[in-house]
Design a protein around this motif. Structure first.
Motif, mmCIF file in Angstrom:
data_model
loop_
_atom_site.group_PDB
_atom_site.id
_atom_site.type_symbol
_atom_site.label_atom_id
_atom_site.label_comp_id
_atom_site.label_asym_id
_atom_site.label_seq_id
_atom_site.Cartn_x
_atom_site.Cartn_y
_atom_site.Cartn_z
ATOM 1 N N UNK A 29 0.837 -1.209 0.000
ATOM 2 C CA UNK A 29 0.000 0.000 0.000
ATOM 3 C C UNK A 29 0.869 1.255 0.000
ATOM 4 N N UNK A 30 1.915 1.252 0.795
ATOM 5 C CA UNK A 30 2.827 2.391 0.861
ATOM 6 C C UNK A 30 3.487 2.639 -0.495
ATOM 7 N N UNK A 31 3.884 1.555 -1.158
ATOM 8 C CA UNK A 31 4.603 1.676 -2.427
ATOM 9 C C UNK A 31 3.696 1.877 -3.643
ATOM 10 N N UNK A 32 2.388 1.590 -3.506
ATOM 11 C CA UNK A 32 1.468 1.700 -4.639
ATOM 12 C C UNK A 32 1.519 3.059 -5.338
ATOM 13 N N UNK A 33 1.703 4.131 -4.585
ATOM 14 C CA UNK A 33 1.725 5.480 -5.157
ATOM 15 C C UNK A 33 3.104 5.855 -5.701
ATOM 16 N N UNK A 34 4.089 5.025 -5.433
ATOM 17 C CA UNK A 34 5.465 5.363 -5.798
ATOM 18 C C UNK A 34 6.019 4.561 -6.976
ATOM 19 N N UNK A 35 5.546 3.304 -7.112
ATOM 20 C CA UNK A 35 5.999 2.431 -8.206
ATOM 21 C C UNK A 35 4.772 1.726 -8.777
ATOM 22 N N UNK A 36 4.962 0.865 -9.771
ATOM 23 C CA UNK A 36 3.809 0.175 -10.370
ATOM 24 C C UNK A 36 3.183 -0.790 -9.363
ATOM 25 N N UNK A 37 1.925 -1.135 -9.601
ATOM 26 C CA UNK A 37 1.199 -2.055 -8.713
ATOM 27 C C UNK A 37 1.868 -3.429 -8.676
ATOM 28 N N UNK A 38 2.361 -3.885 -9.813
ATOM 29 C CA UNK A 38 3.025 -5.188 -9.859
ATOM 30 C C UNK A 38 4.327 -5.169 -9.045
ATOM 31 N N UNK A 39 5.091 -4.080 -9.153
ATOM 32 C CA UNK A 39 6.342 -3.960 -8.395
ATOM 33 C C UNK A 39 6.059 -3.847 -6.894
ATOM 34 N N UNK A 40 5.048 -3.061 -6.532
ATOM 35 C CA UNK A 40 4.731 -2.924 -5.103
ATOM 36 C C UNK A 40 4.216 -4.241 -4.542
ATOM 37 N N UNK A 41 3.479 -5.001 -5.353
ATOM 38 C CA UNK A 41 2.975 -6.288 -4.894
ATOM 39 C C UNK A 41 4.116 -7.264 -4.634
ATOM 40 N N UNK A 42 5.076 -7.325 -5.551
ATOM 41 C CA UNK A 42 6.201 -8.260 -5.379
ATOM 42 C C UNK A 42 7.069 -7.840 -4.189
#
Length: 160
Positions: A29-42
């Protein structure tokens, strides 16, 4: 002890997995706004894996296992679980497209984690990663084993 098909070990494993999953979700959730959804998920799945390794080691009492063998088996099982979870996540995202909001994406992550837990993660942990060695039982020991199990059952019933 098993209740409705759920053993204490399965419950503890699920509790540790739930905690580590929520930690991974928080990072995603923190990374969702900073990188792609796939990257934040991994990234969330990787954090979850690290936390999960130490928690599951405790749940399955694996301190007696050689660390290198345990770590490599856990790593292989985790890679399979991550691939399945990420594949399910990407499939859902492809199906839902832009129709999904911030809350919806977290629900998709939870659903994929739950499916992966029951289909891949727990069975691999129980039957391969943290499998306990069974000692060979000879006929003269069977009677002793039987009495030991009865005593254990009675003690469990008395303490409940």
């Amino acid at each position: 002890m098993t209740y409705l098909g759920i053993s204490a070990t399965m419950f503890k494993s699920a509790a540790v997995g739930t905690f580590s999953t929520f930690m991974g979700l928080g990072l995603s959730m923190f990374l969702d706004e900073r990188i792609t959804k796939e990257q934040s998920n991994i990234a969330g799945l990787l954090l979850e894996s690290i936390i999960d390794f130490f928690g599951q080691k405790y749940v399955f009492h694996a301190e007696k296992s050689p660390e290198e063998k345990l770590a490599s088996r856990f790593f292989i099982a985790k890679v399979l679980a991550i691939l399945a979870t990420q594949g399910l996540f990407m499939g859902f995202m492809w199906l839902l497209g832009d129709k999904i909001g911030k809350i919806g994406i977290q629900i998709v992550r939870l659903v994929t984690a739950i499916v992966a837990f029951f289909a891949i993660t727990y069975p691999l942990r129980k039957d391969w990663v943290f499998k306990k060695k069974k000692n060979k039982v000879y006929p003269s020991q069977e009677k002793q084993e039987s009495h030991h199990n009865e005593d254990k059952y009675l003690l469990t019933q008395i303490t409940m």
